[in-house]
Design an enzyme around this catalytic site. Structure first.
Site, PDB file in Angstrom:
ATOM      1  N   HIS A  72       0.828  -1.210   0.000  1.00 18.41           N
ATOM      2  CA  HIS A  72       0.000   0.000   0.000  1.00 18.41           C
ATOM      3  C   HIS A  72       0.857   1.252   0.000  1.00 18.41           C
ATOM      4  CE1 HIS A  72      -3.745  -2.264   1.027  1.00 18.41           C
ATOM      5  NE2 HIS A  72      -2.816  -3.130   1.409  1.00 18.41           N
ATOM      6  N   LYS A  96       0.792  14.858   1.014  1.00 22.25           N
ATOM      7  CA  LYS A  96      -0.637  15.107   0.764  1.00 22.25           C
ATOM      8  C   LYS A  96      -0.916  16.604   0.584  1.00 22.25           C
ATOM      9  CE  LYS A  96      -2.152  11.008   3.377  1.00 22.25           C
ATOM     10  NZ  LYS A  96      -2.920  10.130   2.474  1.00 22.25           N
ATOM     11  N   THR A 144      -8.442   6.651  -0.741  1.00 24.12           N
ATOM     12  CA  THR A 144      -9.801   6.109  -0.680  1.00 24.12           C
ATOM     13  C   THR A 144     -10.794   7.168  -0.206  1.00 24.12           C
ATOM     14  OG1 THR A 144      -9.130   5.250   1.460  1.00 24.12           O
ATOM     15  CG2 THR A 144      -9.295   3.661  -0.341  1.00 24.12           C
ATOM     16  N   LYS A 146      -7.829  14.180   5.880  1.00 23.69           N
ATOM     17  CA  LYS A 146      -7.000  12.978   5.759  1.00 23.69           C
ATOM     18  C   LYS A 146      -5.823  13.143   6.706  1.00 23.69           C
ATOM     19  CE  LYS A 146      -6.695  14.071   1.272  1.00 23.69           C
ATOM     20  NZ  LYS A 146      -6.894  13.017   0.296  1.00 23.69           N
ATOM     21  N   ARG A 147      -4.990  12.092   6.886  1.00 26.15           N
ATOM     22  CA  ARG A 147      -3.802  12.254   7.714  1.00 26.15           C
ATOM     23  C   ARG A 147      -2.969  13.414   7.176  1.00 26.15           C
ATOM     24  NH1 ARG A 147      -2.562   8.294  11.866  1.00 26.15           N
ATOM     25  NH2 ARG A 147      -0.566   9.375  11.968  1.00 26.15           N
TER      26      ARG A 147
HETATM   27  C1  8GP Z   1      -2.190   3.765   2.335  1.00 25.49           C
HETATM   28  C2  8GP Z   1      -1.909   4.602   1.100  1.00 25.49           C
HETATM   29  O1  8GP Z   1      -1.114   5.711   1.446  1.00 25.49           O
HETATM   30  C3  8GP Z   1      -3.210   5.081   0.477  1.00 25.49           C
HETATM   31  O2  8GP Z   1      -2.956   5.735  -0.723  1.00 25.49           O
HETATM   32  C4  8GP Z   1      -4.109   3.876   0.208  1.00 25.49           C
HETATM   33  O3  8GP Z   1      -5.364   4.309  -0.243  1.00 25.49           O
HETATM   34  C5  8GP Z   1      -4.286   3.070   1.484  1.00 25.49           C
HETATM   35  O4  8GP Z   1      -3.026   2.667   1.992  1.00 25.49           O
HETATM   36  C6  8GP Z   1      -5.077   1.808   1.249  1.00 25.49           C
HETATM   37  O5  8GP Z   1      -4.512   1.065   0.225  1.00 25.49           O
HETATM   38  N1  8GP Z   1      -0.955   3.195   2.800  1.00 25.49           N
HETATM   39  C7  8GP Z   1      -0.561   3.215   4.062  1.00 25.49           C
HETATM   40  O6  8GP Z   1      -1.162   3.793   4.927  1.00 25.49           O
HETATM   41  C8  8GP Z   1       0.659   2.456   4.340  1.00 25.49           C
HETATM   42  O7  8GP Z   1       1.207   1.805   3.454  1.00 25.49           O
HETATM   43  N2  8GP Z   1       1.134   2.474   5.561  1.00 25.49           N
HETATM   44  C9  8GP Z   1       2.256   1.678   5.876  1.00 25.49           C
HETATM   45  C10 8GP Z   1       3.575   2.165   5.466  1.00 25.49           C
HETATM   46  C11 8GP Z   1       3.147   2.006   6.910  1.00 25.49           C
END
Ligand code: 8GP
Length: 739
Positions: A283, A481, A586, A475-476
């Site tokens: 992700h 971002k 999302t 969002k975070r």
């Molecule tokens: C998030 C992505 O940043 C986001 O774009 C995506 O929609 C979401 O995952 C679901 O797929 N990824 C993360 O939060 C992530 O990978 N966190 C880990 C690296 C610690």
């Protein structure tokens, strides 16, 4: 997961009966539902994605189990004091959790530390792990009912408890105080969620959490399989393990360990099973996001697992040499073991090597995986690489959170079937210019804007105009971002209004800018962005000369239930990540479903949204992913617009106060340091904002765009994502309840 009550009664199809029953008891359903606290067992998009996917798995009748940790403290509560973020513990279990079922009899021992010895069993040499510490994992089940089906699946969360067996010794030796402290140490494993959603800290407790989670889940999976099956050859037919990011990737070594050391399979047979059961979804976009565990840490905590990982790596590298020869650079890059001052285990390499399928979460993300992050692996095994564009569940994000829109859609489509079959939403296109629908559509938006405006007033005392465009970025908080780009745009807008004469001011589209999100507690720059948002808001909101033309609000403690209220009330939502940095995103999908227009970069899943709803129905801006590298290379020669320099100067000059505090923030976006290209994208951003203003004043056009946004949201349902996983990755069929 957020709240459960509304979601559960809606999915069970008993919402109205339940509300009637409550009213006979003198309670109002809506009021009661608001009392429920959120379960915040994750950080952001990654965790909420799993929650949506669980809803889809249940609804589509797939036989699935979700595993996680039952943290005592969920994600911190964000409190704002004088514009600064403070973190407070979220002790969500204080008053109990009515949704969980404690399975006192479903417990597994989880081992840590110790040594590995060689022993002989029936003449065969085998490894025996003698652990140095043991805790118990206790199962807590959280039922997830599907919508329009009797199927209910289980989210099984593990809590750590001290192991009686292990502690008896110290109690018996009279070391009473130490024994109690040891018991507390065990409980600490599942006590807290790490609040950073990006970086891996390499802390022992975090690694313990990961293994605790993996070990209990793997034991549960083996127990279930062995209840009804004898031969492990059938294991791959019955079990598919989906790794979401590398956090559970120790499961690979754990399954291997169980098959080798406990079930006494040969390496060859065990490895064959591993290669058939694991699939991996990443992700993340940046190499820094990939977990690396220091060998010393792993070897100390899980000595047998380290051996197994070394063996997997040895076999892999030997095979690789046969395929690519002695290309040492490439061998070094692909090895699971990273050499260097600190020797590390690369969990992503382990996951790619051992999984039959590697998924990205949007088409662009998958392309980045194939050409950058995992290029070496893609060249070797192109067939492993797929992508499943993320999705969100329309049950929570329309039916639960926007009941008026839900009723309206059902009325115009003449059916409620879209709640299970989201592609039907496309039918709204037929009415995109229908005047009657326009009226009703606007009414729904208004109702939701009133709800949001009331919330803003209750929270901050600020009264906002319902005629203004509600422009949201929630969002975070993260540099990539680019909430900072939003704030700079707001300062620019403020500055422009201040310099306008009366006549020009009449043409300004009034805006209520809403920003919300948590910053990781140790992420200084993100915390400064929050403070900047507050000081700018303070200035603008108290400027009588500006009045309703511009307002800025920071919504504290953004979580699922806040999102459920904010999203339906938004006119415009912003998704500003520098292209190539958001794996999918999302939040945008939730806004889109709710008929909110998007102002966004061509990043992650947004690119696919353009295909569904058309470029004319959103406000796209900024450099494309393939242009970003070249722009960065230009570095010092890159010309930034005067407007950009001017707003940064306003901050530097103390227009909003705290100039010393914001200096490092300004330094990060000027000159060669502007890694996320705020300067380069600024003009294009302002143009997109101007286009949004222009569209907003044309009510008919705006409403049509809004209807077309919802109508085109079908592809972004997690039902579609899950169906693709079921068919192309897990090879599973729906399993309908017989009655
Ligand atoms: C998030 C992505 O940043 C986001 O774009 C995506 O929609 C979401 O995952 C679901 O797929 N990824 C993360 O939060 C992530 O990978 N966190 C880990 C690296 C610690």
């Amino acid at each position: 997961m957020g709240r459960s009550l509304s979601n559960i009664v809606i999915n069970l199809g008993i919402r109205d009966q339940f509300a009637d029953a409550l009213s006979q008891l003198g309670f109002d359903f809506e009021v009661l539902a608001e009392q429920e606290g959120d379960a915040c067992l994750g950080n952001g998009g990654l965790a909420r994605l799993s929650a949506c996917q669980m809803d889809s798995l249940a609804t589509l009748d797939y036989p699935a189990v979700g595993y996680g940790l039952r943290y005592q403290y969920g994600l911190f509560r964000q409190v704002i004091v004088d514009g600064f973020q403070h973190e407070q513990p979220d002790y969500w279990l204080n008053f109990g959790n009515p949704w969980e079922i404690e399975r006192v009899h479903i417990t597994y021992p989880v081992k840590f530390y110790g040594t590995v010895t060689d022993e002989f069993l029936n003449g065969e040499k085998c490894k025996v792990w003698v652990p140095g510490e043991m805790v118990e994992a206790v199962a807590y089940d959280n039922p997830i009912p599907g919508y329009g089906t009797r199927n209910t699946i289980n989210l099984r969360l593990w809590a750590a408890k001290p192991s009686d067996q292990h502690d008896m010794e110290s109690f018996n030796t009279g070391d009473y105080v130490d024994a109690v402290v040891n018991r507390q140490r065990a409980e600490s494993i599942s006590s807290i969620l790490y609040p950073d959603d990006r970086s891996y800290q390499g802390k022992e407790l975090r690694l313990k959490q990961q293994y605790f989670f993996v070990s209990a889940s793997v034991q549960d999976i083996f127990r279930r399989f062995k209840d009804t099956h004898k031969k492990f050859d059938e294991f791959p037919e019955k079990v598919a393990l989906q790794l979401n990011d590398t956090h559970p990737s120790l499961a690979i070594a754990e399954v291997m360990r169980v098959l080798l050391d406990e079930e006494h399979l040969s390496w060859h047979r065990a490895w064959d099973i591993i290669c058939k059961i694991f699939s991996f979804t990443t992700h993340t976009v940046s190499p820094e996001g990939l977990e690396k565990i220091p060998v010393d840490l792993l070897g100390n905590l899980l000595p047998r697992h380290l051996q197994i990982i070394y063996d997997i790596n040895f076999n892999f590298v030997e095979e690789l040499k046969k395929m690519i020869g002695l290309d040492y650079d490439r061998l070094t890059r692909m090895s699971i073991v990273e050499e260097g001052a600190v020797k590390n285990i690369r969990m992503a390499n382990l996951s790619v090597i051992c999984s039959h399928t590697v998924n990205g979460v949007s088409r662009l993300h998958s392309e980045l995986l194939r050409t950058k992050l995992f290029k070496d692996f893609y060249d070797l095994w192109p067939h492993k690489f797929q992508y499943k564009t993320n999705g969100v569940t329309q049950r929570r994000w329309i039916v639960v959170s926007n009941p008026s829109l839900c009723a309206l859609i059902s009325k115009w489509l003449g059916t409620e079937s879209w709640i299970r079959d989201i592609d039907l939403l496309i039918g709204l296109r037929d009415y995109a210019t229908n005047a009657e629908l326009h009226q009703e559509w606007k009414m729904v938006k208004k109702v939701n804007k009133i709800r949001l405006a009331e919330y803003i007033e209750a929270m901050s005392g600020l009264k906002v105009s319902l005629d203004a465009m509600f422009d949201v970025q929630t969002k975070r908080i993260h540099e990539y971002k680019r909430q900072l780009l939003n704030i700079l745009g707001i300062i620019h807008r403020y500055d422009c209004i201040k310099n306008m004469d009366k006549n020009d001011r009449k043409k300004v589209v009034p805006r209520v800018c809403i920003i919300g999100g948590k910053a990781a507690p140790g992420y200084e720059i993100a915390k400064k962005i929050i403070k900047l948002c507050h000081v700018v808001a303070e200035k603008i909101n108290n400027d009588n000369d500006i009045g309703d033309l511009l307002k800025l609000v920071f919504i504290p403690d953004y979580n699922v239930s806040v999102a459920e209220m904010v999203i339906p009330g938004a006119d415009l939502s912003q998704h500003l990540s520098t292209a190539g940095h958001e794996a999918s995103g999302t939040g945008s999908m939730k806004f889109l479903m709710n008929g909110c227009l998007l102002l966004a970069t061509a990043d992650g899943s947004t690119i696919e949204m353009v295909e569904e709803i058309g470029q004319d129905n959103m406000f796209l801006f900024g450099a494309k992913a393939h242009e970003v590298v070249a722009l960065r290379k230009k570095g010092p020669t890159l010309k930034v617009p005067l407007q950009f320099s001017r707003v940064v100067r306003m901050i530097r000059d103390g227009h909003f106060g705290f100039e010393d505090y914001f200096k490092s923030l300004c330094d990060k976006i000027e000159g060669t340091s502007d890694y996320f290209l705020l300067g380069a994208d600024f003009m294009s951003y302002l143009e997109a904002q101007a286009a949004a203003d222009k569209a907003f004043v044309d009510e008919e056009r705006w409403t049509k765009m809004s209807i077309l946004s919802s109508a085109g949201a079908g592809r972004f349902s997690s039902d579609r994502t899950i169906q693709e996983y079921a068919e192309n990755t897990w090879d599973i069929q729906p399993c309908r309840c017989p009655f």
